[in-house]
Scaffold this motif. Structure first.
Motif, mmCIF file in Angstrom:
data_model
loop_
_atom_site.group_PDB
_atom_site.id
_atom_site.type_symbol
_atom_site.label_atom_id
_atom_site.label_comp_id
_atom_site.label_asym_id
_atom_site.label_seq_id
_atom_site.Cartn_x
_atom_site.Cartn_y
_atom_site.Cartn_z
ATOM 1 N N GLU A 152 3.009 0.698 7.664
ATOM 2 C CA GLU A 152 2.445 1.980 8.109
ATOM 3 C C GLU A 152 1.929 1.931 9.545
ATOM 4 O O GLU A 152 1.818 2.952 10.196
ATOM 5 C CB GLU A 152 1.335 2.471 7.165
ATOM 6 C CG GLU A 152 0.014 1.702 7.258
ATOM 7 C CD GLU A 152 -1.111 2.358 6.454
ATOM 8 O OE1 GLU A 152 -0.832 3.067 5.481
ATOM 9 O OE2 GLU A 152 -2.284 2.131 6.809
ATOM 10 N N CYS B 192 0.852 -1.181 0.000
ATOM 11 C CA CYS B 192 0.000 0.000 0.000
ATOM 12 C C CYS B 192 0.892 1.237 0.000
ATOM 13 O O CYS B 192 2.114 1.134 0.074
ATOM 14 C CB CYS B 192 -0.907 -0.009 1.227
ATOM 15 S SG CYS B 192 -0.059 0.350 2.776
ATOM 16 N N GLY B 193 0.276 2.388 -0.038
ATOM 17 C CA GLY B 193 1.041 3.632 -0.088
ATOM 18 C C GLY B 193 1.711 3.984 1.239
ATOM 19 O O GLY B 193 2.445 4.959 1.323
ATOM 20 N N GLY B 194 1.476 3.197 2.249
ATOM 21 C CA GLY B 194 2.009 3.530 3.570
ATOM 22 C C GLY B 194 3.340 2.868 3.897
ATOM 23 O O GLY B 194 3.922 3.121 4.947
ATOM 24 N N SER B 195 3.830 2.036 2.971
ATOM 25 C CA SER B 195 5.091 1.338 3.208
ATOM 26 C C SER B 195 6.245 2.336 3.175
ATOM 27 O O SER B 195 6.402 3.065 2.210
ATOM 28 C CB SER B 195 5.280 0.278 2.120
ATOM 29 O OG SER B 195 6.486 -0.408 2.302
ATOM 30 N N ALA B 196 7.014 2.407 4.250
ATOM 31 C CA ALA B 196 8.111 3.376 4.280
ATOM 32 C C ALA B 196 9.354 2.773 4.918
ATOM 33 O O ALA B 196 9.289 2.193 5.993
ATOM 34 C CB ALA B 196 7.675 4.630 5.044
#
Ligand code: SF4
Ligand code: SF4
Lengths: 309, 222
Positions: free
Chosen positions: B170, B161-165
């Motif tokens: 996330e 998802c876009g929250g992987s950092a």
């Protein structure tokens, strides 16, 4: 990319004009004026308005109802739908509900994890993921079929979009992931808020190298900072957000009372620069609880008046 | 293995405080390995309970035993001859063992002594983490041997998802992003192209969603 739906957003994108979308978060209560007031402020400056779906997992008035309010004002809503809270029965049912009100745009998302919101102890669903949600809407629209295989009477006719975060990790799959969303059926993309322009432009270049910019309409996402504090918060606290140090420094470098204006200036500069970026087909302005600034941003970016279609 | 955690002693006391003759039953399998319900923990819990009741001036007899397993009739039967001596049993097996004990000894109250958490591994002594949710249709062959159902906070089959950092999920900086792990391993295996295949919508009927599950093997059945 030929026109397939009655969506105004699709017509504008297909015309080659740069599209402008914005978004409104529904209220934490049932007062419709909370939505219609925001929509009034921006309606002449944008082509379509996203309604967020319990964003950051905080319980709010539902996206579909808010979209209906916009529709009744004669505006063009984009229904956001997350797969966190709905199984495939609810997903298909809500899509039909939206279609019954002639809502012509939808954005398919996974949704933030519920631990960020007001019900961290709740269940999540994730029966489908965002990719499979795209496939589901496209199947319902293009084949007129439910996932179970039965025919739909009066199938939905909506333009289908997805989010993309050029800044999330791992970077090496950010473009393959975009390709995957296109393969799953995405027709437009709204990106995460862009502050790191170099990284965004690199992502766009990689997308162009694969010809993806010709297969999907990419709307660059922007959010004006209201304060240096907000810039720092977004940099440090919001998952998947990339705010370079020099942007934070620029915001902190001006006196507090001038920071809102500085935030707007940065936003306008970003839009102006990205208008030159090949493959950017428009802008998605997310002015979080600051909708009154959308007209100024649009005007100063040279995107006003909006095309009539 | 099945990973469990000891229940707080207060909670156990609250469940058993009205009984006078208790049997604390450990299990020699998973819960021994994860140090929640083996012979050692049986001893520790029994001593703590004795101490508590003594301080309360209450006479409660507490015996201890640890069975080879509590999820097989064969071993549970070892209690048959003596079970009637007890008012209640505290089972330190996983939830499976506790239930099988209750089914086997229908008249005897059985209380759980552990919280059963997940199927996982021992990363190092004292650190256990989840690896499988028993979805009934294993997809590890498509995900580089890393399970996104148990290890991605959103069970995304087409992540991340876009929250992987920075390799983390996330929801926590202490949790690896399953999709980062999958991609790293696909890369290592020179199979990154596989990433672009869209994982189809999953049939969850083989999972919890389909109701309680049973495996019947006629070929081995007696
Ligand atoms: S795919 Fe299913 S069976 Fe395989 S490890 Fe994951 S949860 Fe377990
Ligand atoms: S960050 Fe990674 S593990 Fe966490 S929810 Fe997103 S894809 Fe799943």
């Amino acid at each position: 990319m030929s026109t397939k739906t009655p969506s105004k957003l699709e017509k504008i994108l297909d015309s080659g004009a740069l599209a402008v979308t914005s978004e409104c978060g529904p209220p934490r209560g049932s007062d419709p004026a909370a939505i219609t007031r925001k929509a009034e402020m921006i309606k002449d400056y944008v082509d379509a308005i996203n309604i967020t779906d319990n964003q950051t997992s905080v319980t709010r008035l539902c996206s579909l109802a808010a979209c209906i309010h916009l529709k009744q004002m004669g505006l063009e809503p984009v229904l956001q739908m997350v797969v966190r809270d709905r199984n495939r029965i609810a997903v298909q049912s809500d899509i039909l509900g939206a279609a019954s009100f002639d809502i012509y745009n939808m954005l398919c998302l996974s949704g933030d994890h519920q631990q960020f919101g007001d019900n961290p102890q709740g269940q999540n669903v994730f029966d489908l993921d965002s990719m499979q949600l795209l496939q589901t809407v496209r199947r319902m629209r293009d084949e007129g079929k439910f996932l179970g295989g039965d025919d739909i009477q009066r199938p939905p006719r909506m333009l289908v979009g997805a989010a993309a975060n050029p800044f999330a990790d791992p970077f090496e799959i950010r473009v393959p992931r975009l390709a995957k969303k296109i393969a799953a059926g995405a027709e437009f993309i709204q990106t995460q808020c862009i502050y790191n322009l170099e990284k965004f432009e690199e992502w766009m270049k990689l997308a162009r190298d694969r010809g993806l910019h010709e297969k999907v309409h990419i709307l660059a996402g922007v959010t004006p900072f209201k304060s240096a504090g907000m810039a720092k918060y977004m940099k440090n606290r919001v998952p998947g957000m990339d705010v370079p140090d020099d942007v934070v420094k620029r915001m902190s470098g001006v006196p507090k009372e001038n920071q809102p204006q500085e935030g707007i200036d940065i936003c306008v500069e970003t839009i102006t620069r990205l208008q030159e970026c090949e493959g950017v087909r428009g802008f998605h302005i997310m002015a979080i609880e600051w909708e009154e600034k959308v007209p100024e941003i649009v005007e100063r970016s040279g995107l006003y008046p909006r095309p009539q279609v | 293995m099945i990973v469990a955690e000891k229940k707080p002693i207060e909670e156990i006391i609250d469940m058993v405080k009205d009984h006078e003759k208790l049997l604390v039953v450990g299990c020699n399998e998973c819960v021994t390995v994860c140090e929640a319900g083996g012979k050692k923990e049986v001893g520790v819990l029994a001593s703590a309970l004795r101490m508590y009741f003594m301080n309360q001036g209450k006479k409660v007899d507490i015996d201890e035993i640890t069975l080879e397993r509590q999820c097989d009739h064969e071993y549970l039967e070892e209690l048959r001859a003596r079970i009637d001596q007890y008012d209640a049993v505290i089972s330190l097996a996983c939830g499976v063992g506790v239930q099988f004990m209750a089914e086997t000894y229908f008249n005897t109250p059985v209380y759980p002594g552990v919280n059963t958490c997940f199927m996982g591994v021992t990363e190092e002594r004292g650190v256990w983490s989840e690896r499988c949710q028993g979805c009934g249709q294993c997809i590890l062959g498509r995900t580089a041997g890393i399970c996104p159902i148990s290890r991605c906070a959103k069970r995304l089959l087409n992540g991340p998802c876009g929250g992987s950092a920075k390799g983390k999920c996330e929801i926590s900086k202490d949790l690896d992003c399953a999709w980062q792990l999958i991609i790293d391993r696909l890369q290592e295996l020179d199979r990154l192209d596989d990433y672009e295949e869209i994982a189809p919508i999953k049939d969850w009927s083989t999972e919890r969603a389909g109701g309680p599950r049973t495996v019947v093997r006629e070929d081995v059945r007696q």
